[in-house]
Design an enzyme around this catalytic site. Sequence first.
Site, mmCIF file in Angstrom:
data_model
loop_
_atom_site.group_PDB
_atom_site.id
_atom_site.type_symbol
_atom_site.label_atom_id
_atom_site.label_comp_id
_atom_site.label_asym_id
_atom_site.label_seq_id
_atom_site.Cartn_x
_atom_site.Cartn_y
_atom_site.Cartn_z
ATOM 1 N N ASP A 182 1.358 0.910 -5.075
ATOM 2 C CA ASP A 182 1.555 -0.362 -4.388
ATOM 3 C C ASP A 182 1.029 -1.455 -5.303
ATOM 4 O OD1 ASP A 182 1.606 -2.567 -2.828
ATOM 5 O OD2 ASP A 182 0.415 -1.739 -1.175
ATOM 6 N N LYS A 203 4.195 -10.716 -3.583
ATOM 7 C CA LYS A 203 3.297 -11.802 -3.998
ATOM 8 C C LYS A 203 3.715 -12.513 -5.297
ATOM 9 C CE LYS A 203 -0.637 -9.845 -1.508
ATOM 10 N NZ LYS A 203 -1.179 -10.628 -0.442
ATOM 11 N N TYR A 224 -5.227 -1.635 1.097
ATOM 12 C CA TYR A 224 -4.392 -2.236 2.150
ATOM 13 C C TYR A 224 -2.940 -2.195 1.682
ATOM 14 C CZ TYR A 224 -2.420 -5.859 5.227
ATOM 15 O OH TYR A 224 -1.650 -6.555 6.140
HETATM 16 C C1 LIG Z 1 -1.600 -4.230 -1.968
HETATM 17 C C2 LIG Z 1 -0.827 -4.829 -0.846
HETATM 18 N N1 LIG Z 1 0.236 -4.195 -0.354
HETATM 19 C C3 LIG Z 1 0.995 -4.707 0.621
HETATM 20 C C4 LIG Z 1 0.663 -5.903 1.197
HETATM 21 C C5 LIG Z 1 1.499 -6.471 2.301
HETATM 22 O O1 LIG Z 1 2.258 -7.520 1.828
HETATM 23 P P1 LIG Z 1 2.786 -8.664 2.847
HETATM 24 O O2 LIG Z 1 1.586 -9.387 3.346
HETATM 25 O O3 LIG Z 1 3.700 -9.492 1.985
HETATM 26 O O4 LIG Z 1 3.515 -7.953 3.934
HETATM 27 C C6 LIG Z 1 -0.440 -6.620 0.735
HETATM 28 C C7 LIG Z 1 -0.803 -7.916 1.321
HETATM 29 O O5 LIG Z 1 -1.875 -8.433 1.145
HETATM 30 C C8 LIG Z 1 -1.221 -6.061 -0.306
HETATM 31 O O6 LIG Z 1 -2.312 -6.676 -0.767
#
Ligand SMILES: Cc1ncc(COP(=O)(O)O)c(C=O)c1O
Length: 445
Positions: free
Chosen positions: A234, A262, A137
Amino acid sequence: MTLAERARRVIPGGVNSGQRSIPGLTDLVIARTEGSRFWDTTGREFTDYHAAFGPPLLGHNDPDVAAAVSAARASIGLTGVAVTEGEVTLAEQLVELVPSMEKVLLTSTGSEATFHALRLARAATGRRLVVKFQGCYHGWHDSVSLNVISAPERVGRPDPTSAGILPEVLAATLVLRFNDVAAVRQAFADHGPDIAAVILEPVPHNVGALLPTDAFLRALREECTKAGSVLVFDEVITGFRHALGGYQSLAGVTPDLTTLGKAIANGAPVGAIGGRADLMDLFSSRPGGPVFFAGTYNGHPDVVAAALATVRKLREEPVHEHVFRLGDRVRAGLAELYRTLDVPAVVTGYGSVFVSYFMSGPQPRSYDDLLANDTALFVGYRRRLVDQGVFELPLNLKRSHLSYAHTDADVDRLLEATETAVRHTLAEGGAEDLENATTMGGAVR
Ligand SMILES: Cc1ncc(COP(=O)(O)O)c(C=O)c1O
């Protein structure tokens, strides 16, 4: 009328993010957080292993972070012009800590960071295609809103998590199996000159924990370098939670771009995108840069103060040592428990992250392996944990998190509660109403 009912009258579904409305818990209203705990409006206390999907690595309302934010708030607000000393110091620290980062920009969320990474990659390469992996994700935007927690029959073809995405956008994202080196080599053989970017969670934690093989990460690096494609790690979950330098610093594989979010500010809303200077200098924050980059709240002083205080604490105190030790205790304790109960289970995770899949077999390596997980048992035991005041999210495949605020006594209690929850679920049967608890975007057909 209860607060939850009032919420549903004026907020669609009564919550402000798609995965917060949990079957069986739609009356839950949160009143307070502290350390490893939260409380609802009826006074019920929960030990929190859900941890808001990962940010509070130090625990909720960490006093040092809170003090830093209060001090910033008393002296500086958002001006929307130029830069602040805090932003400079934070960028210097990120560049020092994260191997791939030569330059870095702040966003307010992880989704914005991954969005900008992909647009930058397309701009830099002049190419169309993005490669992602089933189970990963990367936020809510169109290019990556597909194939996360897919129903079995949706694996192997586009599985959008949302309606309203243009088919040509979905068609520009290739979805491959995680850890499948042959599939990666084949995709580059077939489409190499068209691939702008490969994006992955180095450890796909959005489906619990799939640990990457060394060969897989190296093959990605090799193919991207050969084809001139941009490799994006990511690290929105793994960054800071697994190491201050991100998972890349542990794996020894350096991507071209990295996204963070996060845990880097312990819960304050922040994201970051950083990487090779020649790529980052294409952003319009540099006058003349062709890739537009903007955000009213980027680099907000409150959030920057939270991030700086978080980094300081992670550097100065044995946070990682503590959460890794507790993580090892939890994983060993759970594995022993399932052996005793004679329940087929694979307990896995990394550092502070843990998950139990109810299936037999070796360490899962790709999303297909996770289709063997007993979903009814998974969701059922999680619901019974919540009933005992131990909060692990009762949604299929979701990981759990430890923080610096969790203690050995919390782990003892977690293991006891898990034993009770699993015993009862086995005796009484698993969850039956799995409609909104098993897939992500399952309503899109
Ligand atoms: C690996 C990863 N990338 C990107 C995101 C998106 O981040 P945000 O919810 O702060 O937009 C998340 C959110 O859970 C994530 O787990």
